[in-house]
Design a protein around this motif. Structure first.
Motif, mmCIF file in Angstrom:
data_model
loop_
_atom_site.group_PDB
_atom_site.id
_atom_site.type_symbol
_atom_site.label_atom_id
_atom_site.label_comp_id
_atom_site.label_asym_id
_atom_site.label_seq_id
_atom_site.Cartn_x
_atom_site.Cartn_y
_atom_site.Cartn_z
ATOM 1 N N PHE A 65 0.841 -1.200 0.000
ATOM 2 C CA PHE A 65 0.000 0.000 0.000
ATOM 3 C C PHE A 65 0.879 1.254 0.000
ATOM 4 C CE2 PHE A 65 -1.283 3.200 3.197
ATOM 5 C CZ PHE A 65 -2.323 3.819 2.521
ATOM 6 N N ALA A 66 1.914 1.245 0.833
ATOM 7 C CA ALA A 66 2.792 2.409 0.929
ATOM 8 C C ALA A 66 3.526 2.665 -0.386
ATOM 9 C CB ALA A 66 3.791 2.214 2.072
ATOM 10 N N GLU A 67 4.003 1.584 -1.022
ATOM 11 C CA GLU A 67 4.738 1.738 -2.279
ATOM 12 C C GLU A 67 3.819 2.246 -3.393
ATOM 13 O OE1 GLU A 67 6.354 -2.124 -2.837
ATOM 14 O OE2 GLU A 67 8.020 -1.829 -1.431
ATOM 15 N N LEU A 68 2.573 1.753 -3.421
ATOM 16 C CA LEU A 68 1.638 2.170 -4.459
ATOM 17 C C LEU A 68 1.264 3.648 -4.322
ATOM 18 C CD1 LEU A 68 -0.229 1.318 -6.841
ATOM 19 C CD2 LEU A 68 -1.985 0.824 -5.122
ATOM 20 N N ASN A 69 1.115 4.100 -3.078
ATOM 21 C CA ASN A 69 0.650 5.464 -2.831
ATOM 22 C C ASN A 69 1.769 6.442 -2.470
ATOM 23 O OD1 ASN A 69 -2.518 5.305 -2.781
ATOM 24 N ND2 ASN A 69 -1.801 3.477 -1.708
ATOM 25 N N LYS A 70 3.029 5.955 -2.505
ATOM 26 C CA LYS A 70 4.184 6.803 -2.221
ATOM 27 C C LYS A 70 4.148 7.380 -0.807
ATOM 28 C CE LYS A 70 5.188 6.128 -6.531
ATOM 29 N NZ LYS A 70 6.167 5.058 -6.887
#
Length: 421
Positions: free
Chosen positions: A147-152
């Motif tokens: 989730f963090a990687e997708l949403n930066k």
């Protein structure tokens, strides 16, 4: 999640051959030799372990394989939670020493100490003996990282605000495609980690406590008395795989014990009958650590004696694994004619996704525990007494095991009210 399965280097050889495993992780596959060799005739291809019947010294090989599998799983879980990948050298080094060693430190991923502490939590849980729970923790961490990687987002202790929590649950629903029940469990795991971290002085952030997600439990599946009788009366060859699976399942139905407690039964847990008590099991539940005393009926006592004699093992001293047992139970249910259509309801964002399947397709070993609770309540036992037998420590958790079918409701109503003919 890393998959560990031991194999023989040359299974067709007529001499001892090395044992190894392929550790599949993050799209890579590393071959790790176990540092042990064995003659193929002494190897069980089904269980992927050394045969011990007639080869007592092979027990030491199995002990080492279990230790190595534990080391590899712990290392993989720690790296997974930290967002890193173990090197081939690091994995192979775990097979070089037999004495327990401290796990090698895992590199801290960008974003501060959060992921290092999360990895520490996963390892802590596994070390405490809760292997399945540790794997679930690692899965929750993987969802959060993706989730963090997708949403930066830069996930850290101080950046976990209610807004981020809400966006994460939305991601779990819309992108990961999880059910409401699974989303609730993942959120609860993250909250549990934050509380664990707070107790150790890693953070003071309690913002996630304000984030909620409705948990919608699936319908409880239980067997009726007639369905249990159908399984009990199936003509099965003694010692066959299905006959052994039936014995494990019926013992759970008769005692209400979880699978983890069934497979931990040892001779010291069986207490003989006294002037005031029948033969019973007294043990500490693996999940809750509560001490439970379970009276044994004649049928249950017979199965316990067979278990302790090693007659129910797939390989001597090795019980049937949970996934294999669940697969066998579906076969048993089909043979017993337990094929009533049942609805399977999964909620996503409060919307019900309903499918129908034969009842036997949903049979698992945990069905037995729910059956124990429901049937004993139906016989008139008080909820408090059944909770004492099953080891439930909260009434809220206990309620999820009660299956009040329309038929049960009608029967109970008829007991207290005069019904027209």
């Amino acid at each position: 999640m890393a998959k560990i399965s031991f194999l023989l280097n040359a299974p067709g050889a007529d001499k001892p051959t090395p044992i190894f495993t392929f550790l599949s992780f993050a799209g890579k596959r590393v071959k790790v030799y176990a540092g042990r060799s064995i003659h193929p005739r002494q190897w069980d291809e089904t269980e992927r372990r050394a045969l011990t019947r007639g080869y007592p010294r092979n027990g030491a090989i199995n002990d080492w394989l279990e230790l190595l599998a534990e080391r590899l799983s712990t290392c993989a879980d720690a790296h997974l939670a930290a967002g890193t990948v173990p090197t081939a050298e690091e994995l192979r080094a775990l097979a070089e020493f037999e004495t327990p060693a401290e796990p090698a430190p895992v590199a801290v991923a960008p974003g501060g100490l959060f992921w290092q502490r999360f990895a520490e939590w996963v390892v802590y849980t596994r070390t405490a003996g809760n292997v399945a729970t540790a794997q679930a923790h690692a899965t929750a961490g993987r969802h959060l990282r993706e989730f963090a990687e997708l949403n930066k987002y830069a996930i850290d202790f101080d950046t976990l605000t209610p807004t981020v929590g809400d966006r994460w649950t939305a991601y779990l629903l819309e992108v990961a495609g999880l059910t409401d029940n699974t989303i609730s469990k993942n959120l609860a795991r993250l909250k549990t980690f934050m509380k664990w971290a707070a107790k150790r002085g890693y953070t003071t952030n309690t913002a996630l406590d304000r984030v909620t997600w409705a948990q919608r439990e699936p319908d409880v599946l239980t067997l009726t008395i007639a369905e249990m009788a159908a399984i009990e009366s199936l003509p099965l060859a003694v010692g066959s795989r299905l006959e052994k699976a039936r014995a494990w399942f019926l013992l759970a139905c008769y005692t209400g014990l979880r699978y983890s407690d069934l497979v931990s039964i040892k001779p010291q847990h069986l207490r003989p009958a006294t002037a005031t008590l029948p033969a019973h099991l007294r043990l500490t539940a693996k999940k809750t650590r509560a001490v439970v005393t379970v009276p044994l009926s004649a049928r249950a006592l017979d199965i316990v004696n067979r278990l302790l004699a090693g007659e129910l093992a797939s390989v001597k001293n090795q019980p049937i694994t949970n996934p294999v047992l669940n697969r066998f139970l579906k076969e048993l249910g089909q043979l017993a004619g337990i094929d009533t259509p049942v609805e399977v309801i999964r909620y996503r964002g409060g919307i019900a996704d309903v499918t129908t399947c034969p009842k036997y397709e949903r049979l698992t070993v945990h069905t037995a525990r729910r059956t124990f609770v429901t049937l004993n309540l139906g016989k008139g036992m008080s909820a408090e007494f059944v909770m004492k037998l099953s080891g439930h420590t909260s009434y809220k958790a206990f309620q999820r095991y009660v299956n009040l079918t329309p038929q049960r409701v009608a029967e109970e109503f008829a007991r207290f009210h005069e019904m027209p003919e």
